[in-house]
Design an enzyme around this catalytic site. Structure first.
Site, PDB file in Angstrom:
ATOM      1  N   GLY A  46       0.732  -1.315  -0.021  1.00 24.83           N
ATOM      2  CA  GLY A  46       0.060   0.094   0.044  1.00 24.83           C
ATOM      3  C   GLY A  46       0.724   1.234   0.031  1.00 24.83           C
ATOM      4  N   CYS A  93       5.751   0.100   7.436  1.00 23.78           N
ATOM      5  CA  CYS A  93       5.522   1.315   6.662  1.00 23.78           C
ATOM      6  C   CYS A  93       6.761   1.715   6.010  1.00 23.78           C
ATOM      7  CB  CYS A  93       5.048   2.345   7.455  1.00 23.78           C
ATOM      8  SG  CYS A  93       4.642   3.871   6.421  1.00 23.78           S
ATOM      9  N   LEU A  94       6.539   2.063   4.551  1.00 20.23           N
ATOM     10  CA  LEU A  94       7.604   2.409   3.623  1.00 20.23           C
ATOM     11  C   LEU A  94       8.189   3.807   3.979  1.00 20.23           C
ATOM     12  CD1 LEU A  94       6.163   1.258   0.113  1.00 20.23           C
ATOM     13  CD2 LEU A  94       7.717   0.026   1.515  1.00 20.23           C
ATOM     14  N   HIS A 139      -2.719   7.536   6.290  1.00 22.85           N
ATOM     15  CA  HIS A 139      -1.644   8.585   5.879  1.00 22.85           C
ATOM     16  C   HIS A 139      -2.262   9.842   5.233  1.00 22.85           C
ATOM     17  CE1 HIS A 139       2.349   6.801   5.981  1.00 22.85           C
ATOM     18  NE2 HIS A 139       1.828   5.408   5.741  1.00 22.85           N
TER      19      HIS A 139
END
Ligand code: CO
Length: 174
Positions: A46, A93-94, A139
């Protein structure tokens, strides 16, 4: 299509409530497709537009995590209209390299938004996909997964978080 740079924790855009999209312009479609490329290359499941430095309400989710026949999708102005249940599971989370934390989320959700074709779309999801949707919709509202953990757990992460903030600051200088 092309890959975009992923912004990391400490960059103020991650704390921004992003702007609603009024028209699905070609520009929006290009951004969404670039986000899908960026997510798949990372690799991730995502991604939200402000994670690639763009102040717009766009998220992409790889539905392949649900079934191999599914494809990555993009949703414009996504909103959770219904949720139920509660479950804790580990998330990454990236924008937070090497950090994994347990996060409490709803187990079932209903999301509404607009597809790249301009039509209304709706998803009813459970399990990991429901979790990804909640993470990405957070986000675009400036909410990060570390906001879901308590003070004590956040204290334990302090050093790691500071390391990422330093890295983000150094990247901005270069
Ligand atoms: Co994330």
């Amino acid at each position: 299509m092309s890959k975009k740079k992923i912004v990391t924790y400490g960059d103020p855009i991650l704390r921004k409530k992003t702007a609603r999209i009024k028209d699905i312009t070609d520009d929006v479609i290009v951004i969404a497709n670039d986000m899908i490329d960026t997510m798949l290359a990372a690799p991730g499941i995502g991604l939200a537009a402000n994670q690639v430095g763009i102040d717009k309400q766009i998220i992409v989710v790889d539905l392949k995590v649900k079934s191999p026949d599914e494809k990555p999708i993009a949703i414009i102005n996504p909103k959770i209209v219904y949720s139920e249940g509660e479950d804790v599971a580990e998330e990454g989370c990236l924008s937070f390299p090497e950090i994994n934390i347990d996060v409490r989320r709803a187990t079932k959700i209903n999301v509404q938004g607009i597809g790249l074709d301009g039509k209304k779309i709706e998803f009813e999801e459970t399990g990991i996909v429901a979790r990804v949707f909640q993470h990405e919709i957070d986000h675009i509202n400036g909410i990060l997964f570390i906001d879901h953990i308590n003070f004590v757990k956040k204290q334990l992460l302090r050093k790691d978080l500071r390391k990422i903030e330093d890295m983000t600051r150094n990247k901005e200088k270069n």
